[in-house]
Design an enzyme around this catalytic site. Structure first.
Site, short mmCIF file in Angstrom:
data_model
loop_
_atom_site.label_atom_id
_atom_site.label_comp_id
_atom_site.label_asym_id
_atom_site.label_seq_id
_atom_site.Cartn_x
_atom_site.Cartn_y
_atom_site.Cartn_z
N ASP A 97 0.78 -1.23 0.00
CA ASP A 97 0.00 0.00 0.00
C ASP A 97 0.82 1.28 0.00
O ASP A 97 0.32 2.35 0.34
CB ASP A 97 -0.90 0.02 1.25
CG ASP A 97 -0.13 -0.25 2.54
OD1 ASP A 97 1.09 0.01 2.58
OD2 ASP A 97 -0.75 -0.74 3.50
N GLU A 119 -0.90 -9.05 -1.24
CA GLU A 119 -1.53 -8.53 -0.02
C GLU A 119 -2.69 -7.61 -0.38
O GLU A 119 -2.83 -6.50 0.15
CB GLU A 119 -0.50 -7.82 0.86
CG GLU A 119 -0.96 -7.68 2.32
CD GLU A 119 0.04 -6.94 3.19
OE1 GLU A 119 0.60 -7.57 4.10
OE2 GLU A 119 0.26 -5.73 2.95
N GLU A 133 -2.10 5.07 2.99
CA GLU A 133 -2.12 3.66 2.59
C GLU A 133 -3.50 3.14 2.22
O GLU A 133 -3.65 2.36 1.27
CB GLU A 133 -1.52 2.80 3.72
CG GLU A 133 -0.02 2.96 3.91
CD GLU A 133 0.36 4.11 4.82
OE1 GLU A 133 1.56 4.21 5.17
OE2 GLU A 133 -0.53 4.91 5.20
N HIS A 210 5.81 4.94 13.75
CA HIS A 210 6.21 5.75 12.59
C HIS A 210 5.02 6.27 11.80
O HIS A 210 5.19 7.08 10.90
CB HIS A 210 7.08 4.92 11.64
CG HIS A 210 6.30 3.88 10.88
ND1 HIS A 210 5.91 2.69 11.45
CD2 HIS A 210 5.84 3.85 9.61
CE1 HIS A 210 5.25 1.97 10.57
NE2 HIS A 210 5.19 2.65 9.44
N ARG A 212 2.23 7.98 9.78
CA ARG A 212 2.03 9.38 9.41
C ARG A 212 0.84 9.99 10.15
O ARG A 212 0.89 11.15 10.57
CB ARG A 212 1.83 9.47 7.89
CG ARG A 212 1.69 10.87 7.34
CD ARG A 212 1.50 10.81 5.83
NE ARG A 212 2.67 10.29 5.16
CZ ARG A 212 3.65 11.01 4.64
NH1 ARG A 212 3.59 12.34 4.73
NH2 ARG A 212 4.67 10.46 4.04
N HIS A 243 12.61 5.08 14.16
CA HIS A 243 12.46 5.33 12.73
C HIS A 243 13.28 6.56 12.34
O HIS A 243 13.43 7.50 13.12
CB HIS A 243 10.99 5.56 12.40
CG HIS A 243 10.66 5.43 10.94
ND1 HIS A 243 10.84 6.47 10.05
CD2 HIS A 243 10.17 4.40 10.22
CE1 HIS A 243 10.46 6.08 8.85
NE2 HIS A 243 10.06 4.83 8.92
#
Length: 415
Positions: A97, A119, A133, A210, A212, A243
């Site tokens: 994604d 996936e 995503e 991590h 967003r 990260h």
């Protein structure tokens, strides 16, 4: 006759999940394999390729610090266009994604090249979470000729959206194939602090963050929660492979850098990370892939998100959605630390995501797409294709969308 398959990936999680497939493609006498990395992640991507012994045929090298999503996508479109025109694969295989996935799928579609989506069918039900995503997944589903769903729940998501059943194969998730290979390999920890904590048998909370959609105040709250947990439980170690995104580090690290029982490390190579995952007692994460990996190793997982596109382990009881509220994070981690009965109830080695044969099913489905072979039975079925554990339609309907509000009442260990 053979078909030429170009696997396109750009991030560390993608690299982990496509690595078993690339190896299986190379072992097929009916498919020619070519690999292209965009370099959306750089060093972390290279670490995974090195571990699995993969040398990409093409590298677009699009990474740049601080670039926007649109800048990244524009770069990928331009560079992919030239490579696809020169190579002319019969299909491109994309996983998951990311921006790499949606750019590669659209660039291939524009050149009348088939798109295979590994996936496929994950859905949170909220277009803006996870961002971007969820939108990327839905866009790629409109372009794909073959949808490789990891689970029957993902398959049902696709069917609800009108995807042809004939174009869907349930493979299991290739992350389990990769995980099983990684945990069998020797992987001494390069960070001596982590090595000492594991060698001493210290109880460890492994933390990854991590996402967003959690940037900013929510992630600052995560940092404050980690500080409180560490100070209240000095016998426990918190290990945070940080990260590399500066926005993540600026939000979380100032809260914990002076705490003695918090280890902040650079991102770990994949093999070392899987060994740490095996050694820890609790996983606190907002990652998608970790939600899939940890249940195989019997680790309870607390997910710092408001919804998840991977609901199967939540229903199985090994994963809990807890959101990003600071107090909720402290409470849920503390409960696992101090309530052994509660811990035992959710530390079940139950994995609804795979059995280590997803790459074989993936390659068989691709061969079938080009009329070169037969599919294998779907993951979760027996050799006759009969579901080993039939999915209840009402339960499957309830799993889409899957959010914190609908799942907080599900007790750990519920089936």
């Amino acid at each position: 006759m053979t078909a030429r398959i170009m696997t396109i990936y750009g991030t560390r999680p993608e690299a982990i999940k496509v690595a078993p497939v690339i190896r299986a493609l190379e072992g097929s006498g009916k498919l020619d394999s070519v690999t292209l990395v965009t370099g959306q992640h750089r060093e972390m991507l290279d670490q995974v390729n090195d571990f699995f012994g993969i040398t990409p045929d093409h590298d677009l090298d699009v990474f740049a610090q601080g670039q926007s999503l649109n800048e990244l996508m524009g770069k990928m479109f331009t560079r992919l266009d030239r490579v696809l025109a020169d190579d002319r694969p019969d299909a491109v295989l994309v996983q998951g994604d990311t921006s790499t996935v949606v750019a590669a799928a659209q660039a291939a579609f524009h050149q009348d090249i088939k798109v295979i989506h590994l996936e496929a069918g994950l859905r949170s039900g909220d277009l803006f979470s996870p961002f971007p995503e969820e939108a990327n997944r839905r866009l790629v589903s409109q372009l794909a000729s073959l949808h490789l769903a990891a689970t029957s729940t993902a398959r049902m998501n696709l069917l609800r959206e009108g995807t042809s059943e004939a174009t869907i194969a349930v493979t299991g998730n290739t992350v389990i194939d990769a995980l099983l290979q990684a945990v069998r390999a020797e992987a001494p920890f390069e960070d001596e602090r982590i090595a000492d904590a594991v060698a001493q048998g210290r109880p460890i909370v492994l933390v990854t963050t991590h996402r967003r959609e959690n940037w900013g105040s929510a992630m600052e709250g995560v940092g404050r929660a980690l500080r409180r947990i560490a100070l209240e439980n000095p016998e426990w170690m918190i290990v945070l492979p940080a990260h590399r995104n500066p926005l993540v580090r600026e939000a979380v690290l100032p809260q914990v850098t002076d705490v003695a029982n918090v280890i902040i490390s650079e991102p770990l190579p994949y093999d070392q990370f899987t060994h740490l995952l095996s050694a820890c007692r609790i996983v606190l994460t907002d990652s998608g892939g970790v939600q899939e990996e940890a249940p195989s190793l019997g680790k309870p997982v607390l997910v710092m998100r408001e919804n998840t596109e991977r609901p199967e382990a939540v229903v199985a009881g090994t994963v809990q959605l807890i959101g990003t509220d600071e107090q909720r994070i402290v409470d849920e981690v503390s409960r696992l630390i101090h309530d052994q009965r509660w811990y035992d109830a959710i530390a079940n080695a139950v994995n609804p995501y795979g059995d280590g044969r997803a790459a074989d099913r993936t390659v068989a489905a691709i061969e079938h797409l080009f009329g070169l072979g037969d599919r294998l039975p779907d993951f979760g079925t027996d050799e006759t294709g009969t579901a080993a554990a039939p999915v209840d339609e009402e339960v499957a309907e309830a799993l889409s969308p899957t959010d914190l509000a609908s799942l907080t009442a599900i007790p750990a260990g519920a089936k």
